[in-house]
Design a protein around this motif. Structure first.
Motif, PDB file in Angstrom:
ATOM      1  N   LEU A   1      18.219  74.223 -27.356  1.00 41.83           N
ATOM      2  CA  LEU A   1      18.144  72.871 -27.914  1.00 41.83           C
ATOM      3  C   LEU A   1      18.735  72.843 -29.308  1.00 41.83           C
ATOM      4  CD1 LEU A   1      14.403  72.238 -26.986  1.00 41.83           C
ATOM      5  CD2 LEU A   1      16.375  71.224 -25.827  1.00 41.83           C
ATOM      6  N   ALA A   2      18.858  71.637 -29.846  1.00 41.79           N
ATOM      7  CA  ALA A   2      19.189  71.497 -31.260  1.00 41.79           C
ATOM      8  C   ALA A   2      18.041  72.101 -32.059  1.00 41.79           C
ATOM      9  CB  ALA A   2      19.378  70.029 -31.618  1.00 41.79           C
ATOM     10  N   GLU A   3      18.323  72.556 -33.257  1.00 42.05           N
ATOM     11  CA  GLU A   3      17.316  73.267 -34.050  1.00 42.05           C
ATOM     12  C   GLU A   3      16.060  72.436 -34.272  1.00 42.05           C
ATOM     13  OE1 GLU A   3      17.117  76.019 -38.058  1.00 42.05           O
ATOM     14  OE2 GLU A   3      18.740  74.564 -37.847  1.00 42.05           O
ATOM     15  N   SER A   4      16.213  71.181 -34.641  1.00 44.81           N
ATOM     16  CA  SER A   4      15.036  70.352 -34.937  1.00 44.81           C
ATOM     17  C   SER A   4      14.200  70.092 -33.690  1.00 44.81           C
ATOM     18  CB  SER A   4      15.462  69.031 -35.573  1.00 44.81           C
ATOM     19  OG  SER A   4      16.319  68.321 -34.699  1.00 44.81           O
ATOM     20  N   GLU A   5      14.862  69.866 -32.547  1.00 43.97           N
ATOM     21  CA  GLU A   5      14.121  69.617 -31.314  1.00 43.97           C
ATOM     22  C   GLU A   5      13.394  70.872 -30.839  1.00 43.97           C
ATOM     23  OE1 GLU A   5      14.727  67.849 -26.805  1.00 43.97           O
ATOM     24  OE2 GLU A   5      16.440  67.943 -28.163  1.00 43.97           O
ATOM     25  N   GLY A   6      14.050  72.027 -30.952  1.00 41.25           N
ATOM     26  CA  GLY A   6      13.412  73.286 -30.569  1.00 41.25           C
ATOM     27  C   GLY A   6      12.202  73.593 -31.431  1.00 41.25           C
ATOM     28  N   ALA A   7      12.335  73.369 -32.729  1.00 43.65           N
ATOM     29  CA  ALA A   7      11.209  73.603 -33.641  1.00 43.65           C
ATOM     30  C   ALA A   7      10.043  72.676 -33.314  1.00 43.65           C
ATOM     31  CB  ALA A   7      11.661  73.410 -35.085  1.00 43.65           C
ATOM     32  N   GLN A   8      10.359  71.426 -32.962  1.00 43.53           N
ATOM     33  CA  GLN A   8       9.310  70.468 -32.608  1.00 43.53           C
ATOM     34  C   GLN A   8       8.587  70.901 -31.337  1.00 43.53           C
ATOM     35  OE1 GLN A   8       8.126  67.874 -34.332  1.00 43.53           O
ATOM     36  NE2 GLN A   8       6.612  67.573 -32.732  1.00 43.53           N
ATOM     37  N   ARG A   9       9.337  71.350 -30.356  1.00 47.76           N
ATOM     38  CA  ARG A   9       8.705  71.797 -29.105  1.00 47.76           C
ATOM     39  C   ARG A   9       7.843  73.038 -29.313  1.00 47.76           C
ATOM     40  NH1 ARG A   9      12.429  70.868 -23.834  1.00 47.76           N
ATOM     41  NH2 ARG A   9      13.041  68.730 -24.272  1.00 47.76           N
ATOM     42  N   GLN A  10       8.300  73.947 -30.183  1.00 51.43           N
ATOM     43  CA  GLN A  10       7.496  75.128 -30.472  1.00 51.43           C
ATOM     44  C   GLN A  10       6.199  74.722 -31.164  1.00 51.43           C
ATOM     45  OE1 GLN A  10       8.721  77.893 -33.514  1.00 51.43           O
ATOM     46  NE2 GLN A  10       8.029  79.627 -32.282  1.00 51.43           N
ATOM     47  N   LEU A  11       6.285  73.793 -32.090  1.00 52.30           N
ATOM     48  CA  LEU A  11       5.100  73.308 -32.783  1.00 52.30           C
ATOM     49  C   LEU A  11       4.133  72.643 -31.801  1.00 52.30           C
ATOM     50  CD1 LEU A  11       3.651  72.969 -35.467  1.00 52.30           C
ATOM     51  CD2 LEU A  11       4.931  70.862 -35.816  1.00 52.30           C
ATOM     52  N   GLU A  12       4.664  71.839 -30.877  1.00 54.30           N
ATOM     53  CA  GLU A  12       3.817  71.210 -29.857  1.00 54.30           C
ATOM     54  C   GLU A  12       3.137  72.265 -28.990  1.00 54.30           C
ATOM     55  OE1 GLU A  12       6.555  68.680 -27.811  1.00 54.30           O
ATOM     56  OE2 GLU A  12       6.603  67.207 -29.448  1.00 54.30           O
ATOM     57  N   HIS A  13       3.867  73.319 -28.638  1.00 56.61           N
ATOM     58  CA  HIS A  13       3.298  74.413 -27.849  1.00 56.61           C
ATOM     59  C   HIS A  13       2.133  75.060 -28.594  1.00 56.61           C
ATOM     60  CE1 HIS A  13       2.891  78.107 -25.526  1.00 56.61           C
ATOM     61  NE2 HIS A  13       3.037  78.777 -26.667  1.00 56.61           N
ATOM     62  N   TYR A  14       2.338  75.376 -29.862  1.00 60.13           N
ATOM     63  CA  TYR A  14       1.271  76.005 -30.640  1.00 60.13           C
ATOM     64  C   TYR A  14       0.064  75.087 -30.772  1.00 60.13           C
ATOM     65  CZ  TYR A  14       3.065  80.515 -32.121  1.00 60.13           C
ATOM     66  OH  TYR A  14       3.457  81.820 -32.138  1.00 60.13           O
ATOM     67  N   THR A  15       0.298  73.805 -30.951  1.00 58.79           N
ATOM     68  CA  THR A  15      -0.808  72.861 -31.088  1.00 58.79           C
ATOM     69  C   THR A  15      -1.658  72.829 -29.826  1.00 58.79           C
ATOM     70  OG1 THR A  15       0.498  71.516 -32.610  1.00 58.79           O
ATOM     71  CG2 THR A  15      -1.392  70.456 -31.568  1.00 58.79           C
ATOM     72  N   LYS A  16      -1.005  72.859 -28.653  1.00 56.16           N
ATOM     73  CA  LYS A  16      -1.731  72.786 -27.379  1.00 56.16           C
ATOM     74  C   LYS A  16      -2.299  74.127 -26.938  1.00 56.16           C
ATOM     75  CE  LYS A  16       1.046  68.980 -25.619  1.00 56.16           C
ATOM     76  NZ  LYS A  16       2.097  68.586 -24.666  1.00 56.16           N
ATOM     77  N   GLN A  17      -1.499  75.190 -27.059  1.00 53.40           N
ATOM     78  CA  GLN A  17      -1.883  76.481 -26.489  1.00 53.40           C
ATOM     79  C   GLN A  17      -2.579  77.431 -27.458  1.00 53.40           C
ATOM     80  OE1 GLN A  17      -1.594  77.032 -23.221  1.00 53.40           O
ATOM     81  NE2 GLN A  17      -0.729  74.981 -23.048  1.00 53.40           N
ATOM     82  N   HIS A  18      -2.290  77.301 -28.744  1.00 53.89           N
ATOM     83  CA  HIS A  18      -2.845  78.220 -29.736  1.00 53.89           C
ATOM     84  C   HIS A  18      -3.360  77.428 -30.949  1.00 53.89           C
ATOM     85  CE1 HIS A  18      -0.704  81.177 -27.310  1.00 53.89           C
ATOM     86  NE2 HIS A  18       0.436  80.550 -27.562  1.00 53.89           N
ATOM     87  N   PRO A  19      -4.337  76.546 -30.747  1.00 50.34           N
ATOM     88  CA  PRO A  19      -4.821  75.728 -31.865  1.00 50.34           C
ATOM     89  C   PRO A  19      -5.384  76.603 -32.983  1.00 50.34           C
ATOM     90  CG  PRO A  19      -6.276  75.528 -29.966  1.00 50.34           C
ATOM     91  CD  PRO A  19      -5.091  76.323 -29.531  1.00 50.34           C
ATOM     92  N   GLY A  20      -5.070  76.221 -34.196  1.00 53.92           N
ATOM     93  CA  GLY A  20      -5.567  76.940 -35.357  1.00 53.92           C
ATOM     94  C   GLY A  20      -4.680  78.105 -35.787  1.00 53.92           C
ATOM     95  N   ILE A  21      -3.651  78.423 -35.021  1.00 53.57           N
ATOM     96  CA  ILE A  21      -2.741  79.516 -35.374  1.00 53.57           C
ATOM     97  C   ILE A  21      -1.430  78.902 -35.847  1.00 53.57           C
ATOM     98  CG2 ILE A  21      -1.452  81.510 -34.509  1.00 53.57           C
ATOM     99  CD1 ILE A  21      -3.654  81.935 -32.451  1.00 53.57           C
ATOM    100  N   LEU A  22      -0.928  79.398 -36.962  1.00 51.61           N
ATOM    101  CA  LEU A  22       0.350  78.910 -37.465  1.00 51.61           C
ATOM    102  C   LEU A  22       1.471  79.322 -36.518  1.00 51.61           C
ATOM    103  CD1 LEU A  22       0.023  79.758 -41.267  1.00 51.61           C
ATOM    104  CD2 LEU A  22      -0.202  77.530 -40.176  1.00 51.61           C
ATOM    105  N   ALA A  23       2.430  78.428 -36.317  1.00 45.55           N
ATOM    106  CA  ALA A  23       3.551  78.709 -35.420  1.00 45.55           C
ATOM    107  C   ALA A  23       4.321  79.924 -35.913  1.00 45.55           C
ATOM    108  CB  ALA A  23       4.479  77.497 -35.327  1.00 45.55           C
ATOM    109  N   GLY A  24       4.610  80.823 -35.003  1.00 46.30           N
ATOM    110  CA  GLY A  24       5.339  82.039 -35.346  1.00 46.30           C
ATOM    111  C   GLY A  24       6.309  82.387 -34.245  1.00 46.30           C
ATOM    112  N   GLY A  25       6.738  83.615 -34.198  1.00 42.63           N
ATOM    113  CA  GLY A  25       7.704  84.036 -33.204  1.00 42.63           C
ATOM    114  C   GLY A  25       9.068  84.210 -33.833  1.00 42.63           C
ATOM    115  N   HIS A  26      10.105  84.020 -33.035  1.00 50.71           N
ATOM    116  CA  HIS A  26      11.452  84.146 -33.576  1.00 50.71           C
ATOM    117  C   HIS A  26      12.376  83.101 -32.952  1.00 50.71           C
ATOM    118  CE1 HIS A  26      11.760  86.685 -29.959  1.00 50.71           C
ATOM    119  NE2 HIS A  26      13.032  86.392 -29.971  1.00 50.71           N
TER     120      HIS A  26
END
Length: 76
Positions: A17-42
Protein backbone atom coordinates in the motif's frame (compact mmCIF):
# COMPACT_ATOMS: atom_id res chain seq x y z
CA UNK A 1 6.68 3.43 -3.75
CA UNK A 2 4.68 0.63 -2.13
CA UNK A 3 5.09 -0.40 1.50
CA UNK A 4 4.13 -3.46 3.56
CA UNK A 5 3.91 -3.16 7.34
CA UNK A 6 4.60 -6.19 9.54
CA UNK A 7 3.27 -6.61 13.08
CA UNK A 8 5.91 -7.03 15.76
CA UNK A 9 3.63 -9.21 17.90
CA UNK A 10 2.18 -11.73 15.44
CA UNK A 11 2.35 -12.72 11.77
CA UNK A 12 0.06 -9.97 10.49
CA UNK A 13 1.22 -7.97 7.48
CA UNK A 14 -0.54 -5.42 5.33
CA UNK A 15 -0.78 -5.75 1.58
CA UNK A 16 1.44 -3.49 -0.53
CA UNK A 17 0.00 0.00 0.00
CA UNK A 18 0.90 3.66 0.06
CA UNK A 19 2.89 4.47 3.19
CA UNK A 20 0.12 6.37 4.97
CA UNK A 21 -2.53 3.73 4.25
CA UNK A 22 -0.25 0.89 5.36
CA UNK A 23 0.61 2.69 8.59
CA UNK A 24 -3.10 3.27 9.25
CA UNK A 25 -3.94 -0.39 8.72
CA UNK A 26 -1.12 -1.47 11.03
CA UNK A 27 -2.39 0.91 13.69
CA UNK A 28 -5.93 -0.47 13.28
CA UNK A 29 -4.55 -4.00 13.64
CA UNK A 30 -2.75 -3.12 16.87
CA UNK A 31 -5.83 -1.39 18.26
CA UNK A 32 -8.00 -4.48 17.64
CA UNK A 33 -5.55 -7.34 18.21
CA UNK A 34 -3.01 -5.96 20.68
CA UNK A 35 -4.74 -3.25 22.76
CA UNK A 36 -2.42 -1.33 25.03
CA UNK A 37 0.72 -2.21 23.03
CA UNK A 38 2.42 0.43 20.94
CA UNK A 39 2.53 -0.41 17.23
CA UNK A 40 5.83 -2.01 16.29
CA UNK A 41 7.31 -4.37 13.75
CA UNK A 42 9.02 -3.36 10.55
CA UNK A 43 8.28 -1.83 7.17
CA UNK A 44 9.21 -3.43 3.87
CA UNK A 45 9.50 -1.42 0.65
CA UNK A 46 8.72 -2.77 -2.79
CA UNK A 47 11.11 -0.96 -5.11
CA UNK A 48 10.77 -3.40 -8.02
CA UNK A 49 6.98 -3.20 -8.35
CA UNK A 50 5.83 -0.02 -6.60
CA UNK A 51 2.27 -0.22 -7.95
CA UNK A 52 1.20 -3.61 -6.69
CA UNK A 53 2.09 -6.88 -5.07
CA UNK A 54 4.18 -9.61 -6.61
CA UNK A 55 6.05 -12.63 -5.37
CA UNK A 56 9.73 -12.37 -6.16
CA UNK A 57 11.68 -15.14 -7.83
CA UNK A 58 13.71 -15.74 -4.67
CA UNK A 59 10.54 -16.12 -2.63
CA UNK A 60 9.13 -18.65 -5.10
CA UNK A 61 12.44 -20.55 -5.13
CA UNK A 62 12.50 -20.58 -1.33
CA UNK A 63 8.96 -21.94 -1.16
CA UNK A 64 9.79 -24.66 -3.69
CA UNK A 65 12.90 -25.69 -1.75
CA UNK A 66 10.86 -25.83 1.47
CA UNK A 67 8.21 -27.99 -0.20
CA UNK A 68 10.92 -30.28 -1.55
CA UNK A 69 12.42 -30.68 1.92
CA UNK A 70 9.00 -31.48 3.38
CA UNK A 71 8.32 -34.04 0.62
CA UNK A 72 11.66 -35.77 1.21
CA UNK A 73 11.11 -35.79 4.98
CA UNK A 74 7.67 -37.38 4.57
CA UNK A 75 9.14 -40.25 2.55
CA UNK A 76 11.59 -41.23 5.30
Amino acid sequence: MAYRFWCGECGFKTPWLAESEGAQRQLEHYTKQHPGILAGGHVETNRKNPQGSSIGILQVAGILVLLLIIAVACQL
